[in-house]
Design a protein around this motif. Structure first.
Motif, PDB file in Angstrom:
ATOM      1  N   ILE A 259       0.939  -1.418  -0.160  1.00  0.00           N
ATOM      2  CA  ILE A 259      -0.332  -0.214  -0.239  1.00  0.00           C
ATOM      3  C   ILE A 259       0.720   1.722   0.088  1.00  0.00           C
ATOM      4  N   ARG A 260       1.910   1.196   0.360  1.00  0.00           N
ATOM      5  CA  ARG A 260       2.846   2.219   0.592  1.00  0.00           C
ATOM      6  C   ARG A 260       3.536   2.510  -0.560  1.00  0.00           C
ATOM      7  N   THR A 261       3.610   1.482  -1.554  1.00  0.00           N
ATOM      8  CA  THR A 261       3.733   1.631  -2.611  1.00  0.00           C
ATOM      9  C   THR A 261       3.737   2.247  -3.481  1.00  0.00           C
ATOM     10  N   HIS A 262       2.400   1.562  -4.048  1.00  0.00           N
ATOM     11  CA  HIS A 262       1.275   1.431  -5.045  1.00  0.00           C
ATOM     12  C   HIS A 262       0.290   2.474  -4.830  1.00  0.00           C
ATOM     13  N   CYS A 263      -0.053   2.296  -3.587  1.00  0.00           N
ATOM     14  CA  CYS A 263      -1.449   2.836  -3.381  1.00  0.00           C
ATOM     15  C   CYS A 263      -1.456   4.282  -1.985  1.00  0.00           C
ATOM     16  N   ARG A 264      -0.530   4.853  -2.198  1.00  0.00           N
ATOM     17  CA  ARG A 264      -0.577   5.418  -0.889  1.00  0.00           C
ATOM     18  C   ARG A 264      -0.867   6.243  -0.528  1.00  0.00           C
ATOM     19  N   GLY A 265      -2.016   6.807  -1.085  1.00  0.00           N
ATOM     20  CA  GLY A 265      -3.368   7.619  -1.043  1.00  0.00           C
ATOM     21  C   GLY A 265      -4.514   7.263  -0.504  1.00  0.00           C
ATOM     22  N   ASN A 266      -4.269   5.726  -0.671  1.00  0.00           N
ATOM     23  CA  ASN A 266      -5.993   4.667   0.373  1.00  0.00           C
ATOM     24  C   ASN A 266      -4.778   3.917   0.927  1.00  0.00           C
ATOM     25  N   PRO A 267      -4.562   3.770   2.023  1.00  0.00           N
ATOM     26  CA  PRO A 267      -4.604   2.696   3.629  1.00  0.00           C
ATOM     27  C   PRO A 267      -5.347   2.630   3.573  1.00  0.00           C
ATOM     28  N   PRO A 506      -2.299   4.643  -7.416  1.00  0.00           N
ATOM     29  CA  PRO A 506      -1.072   3.953  -7.616  1.00  0.00           C
ATOM     30  C   PRO A 506      -0.479   4.459  -7.817  1.00  0.00           C
ATOM     31  N   SER A 507       0.746   3.823  -7.788  1.00  0.00           N
ATOM     32  CA  SER A 507       2.077   4.445  -8.579  1.00  0.00           C
ATOM     33  C   SER A 507       2.501   3.857  -8.763  1.00  0.00           C
ATOM     34  N   SER A 508       3.052   3.008  -9.800  1.00  0.00           N
ATOM     35  CA  SER A 508       4.289   2.126 -10.906  1.00  0.00           C
ATOM     36  C   SER A 508       5.481   2.409 -10.870  1.00  0.00           C
ATOM     37  N   THR A 509       6.222   1.359 -10.313  1.00  0.00           N
ATOM     38  CA  THR A 509       7.644   1.823 -10.904  1.00  0.00           C
ATOM     39  C   THR A 509       8.188   1.127 -12.369  1.00  0.00           C
TER      40      THR A 509
END
Length: 509
Positions: A259-267, A506-509
């Motif tokens: 969650i902290r890597t890909h969905c930081r805005g939705n804990p 989400p923020s994919s790296t």
């Protein structure tokens, strides 16, 4: 006259067969076929009604396999006589035999056994081709002083084996997914306790300093530093796959890292539901028999030579692969724990692991799914081959092998099925989420469709602008447009479903 009729019953054509027999047999076959087709049809409608698109696609994959099986059946049926009339020198037929060539002293006994086995096969599978054209085919080649390439009876037995293999493989895959999914659903109460009462993700933002090695996740996986720690880590990973492969501390830590890597805005992202969707999406890839698996079938049939005990040794391939996959998945969790423990003595806030592809073989988490696909197929091949030989030729057949080789194969097959269902598959479901990117199943089905639509629209706009302006300097339109629209849709859908404007970002790296 009666004697002549009895002696030629097996060779009667449709011209001299009572029409009521033809009608009854056709009715039964058509009724069974329509029943199976209707069952599959209504199952697909039910899955669509329940918004289970991944399982619906998996069912479609099963239909494709059945269609392929039907086409193979058609080819074998149409060309069986032509294949049986392909002749070859007798010297070619004495090499690479699965059983020793019977001597003249044992010919009578062999013929008696073959007759019994053929009768039993006819009772079980409804086969009656042995007497239908075998004498004609052999006589055709005997006139040329040669032997048939493959008799009609042997060709039909091969036909049955392919059918049994496909059915057993699909059945085993379904059982594995069902049992593995049941194990993963047992983790739902962890997700509920985390998101509701026992764990508040908002506490992550509050400053608190804790000793890293006081965390249960680190205590379970950190085995110290130094040269021996690597060896102990692998041994610990190997053993842990057999008991408690995923604990509550593992689930909580990996979930928070994702969650902290890909969905930081939705804990409060529902990680458990996401895993289930990913597993259902992967099921359609596991249930099919890919082209390279058919190559394995041909190779296995080729090396089934008398005295080699090939199928006994082949049983160890999925067994070793399964242990290697389970150990690797457990070791990924151990690596995540070691990374945190080696970098920090104390941390502020909760323990956060950093997912990345480097922990997996060749930095590709999807390789694990490929290996599981091979494991399940090879295990299905072993079990299907055993039952096919047992029914077709009898337990005492020379192809079956000695009892000392049969029992270990069955034990290994059962062990693989149980371990893969209750340990390896659940491990795969959670550990492969520790890669650098996320699965598209992170979005609900309706959001996925809208994102794909906007992406396609953005690509069309990009092409039109490039054609109109005569330049390609519009590259930023694709990604930015999709990103902006994705944020809007996610926020809108989340507000409708949860009653608040908190979207998945989400923020994919």
């Amino acid at each position: 006259m009666a004697e002549t009729t009895t002696g030629t019953t097996e060779g009667v054509t449709l011209e001299h067969t009572p029409t009521w027999i033809v009608a009854v047999v056709c009715s039964v076959i058509v009724a069974i076929s329509l029943a199976v087709e209707r069952i599959l049809h209504y199952t697909g409608k039910y899955l669509k009604k329940k918004n289970q698109k991944p399982l619906s696609e998996a069912l479609q994959k099963v239909k494709e396999e059945l269609m392929l099986l039907g086409f193979i059946s058609l080819l074998l049926t149409v060309f069986q006589v032509r294949i049986a009339k392909i002749c070859m020198p007798p010297s070619w037929a004495v090499h690479m035999l699965p059983c020793k060539k019977e001597t003249s002293a044992t010919t009578t006994a062999g013929e008696t056994t073959a007759h019994y086995q053929t009768s039993f096969s006819s009772f079980v599978f409804g086969t009656g081709r042995r007497l239908l054209s075998s004498s004609t085919d052999s006589g055709y080649c005997e006139n040329k002083e040669k032997v048939p390439l493959l008799s009609t009876e042997a060709l039909h037995h091969l036909h049955i084996f392919i059918f049994v293999l496909a059915i057993v493989h699909v059945t085993f895959c379904v059982l594995t997914i069902l049992f593995g999914g049941a194990k993963i659903r047992q983790w739902k109460h962890w997700e509920d306790s985390i998101s509701k009462d026992k764990y508040d993700p908002d506490e992550v933002l509050k400053p608190k300093v804790t000793n890293v090695r006081q965390h249960a996740f680190i205590r379970d996986h950190f085995l110290g530093m130094g040269r021996n720690s690597a060896v102990l880590g692998w041994l610990h990973s190997f053993v842990k796959q057999f008991y408690g492969s995923v604990t509550k501390s593992d689930y909580m830590t990996l979930r928070l890292g994702f969650i902290r890597t890909h969905c930081r805005g939705n804990p409060k992202f529902n990680f458990h539901k996401y895993m289930i969707r990913c597993l259902e999406a992967d099921f359609k890839k596991v249930v099919g028999i890919s082209w390279y698996l058919w190559i394995f079938v041909v190779i296995f049939l080729l090396v089934n030579i008398n005295g080699w005990h090939t199928y006994f040794w082949i049983a160890f391939i999925p067994f070793i692969l399964l242990l290697a996959v389970g150990t690797k998945l457990e070791h990924v969790i151990t690596q995540l724990a070691h990374e945190v423990a080696e970098k920090h003595v104390a941390i502020e806030g909760d323990l956060i692991v950093q997912p990345k592809d480097a922990h997996f073989w060749f930095s590709r988490p999807r390789i694990v799914l490929f290996l599981i696909h091979i494991i399940l197929f090879q295990n299905s091949f072993e079990i299907a081959f055993f039952f096919w030989i047992w029914v077709q030729y009898g337990f005492d057949s020379c192809i079956m092998g000695q009892v000392g080789y049969i029992i270990p194969r069955l034990v290994i097959g059962a062990f693989i099925q149980v371990l893969c269902s209750y340990s390896t598959l659940p491990l795969y479901a959670i550990v492969t989420q520790m890669g650098s990117s996320f699965n598209k199943a992170i979005f609900d089905e309706h959001i996925q469709e809208k994102v794909v639509g906007w992406h396609q629209k953005a690509r069309r706009n990009k092409g039109l602008r490039a054609a109109a302006n005569g330049s390609s300097n519009v590259g930023s339109t694709d990604g930015s447009t999709v990103g902006i629209q994705l944020g809007k849709v996610t926020q809108k859908e989340s507000a409708m479903e949860e009653g608040k404007a908190q979207a998945v970002e989400p923020s994919s790296t």
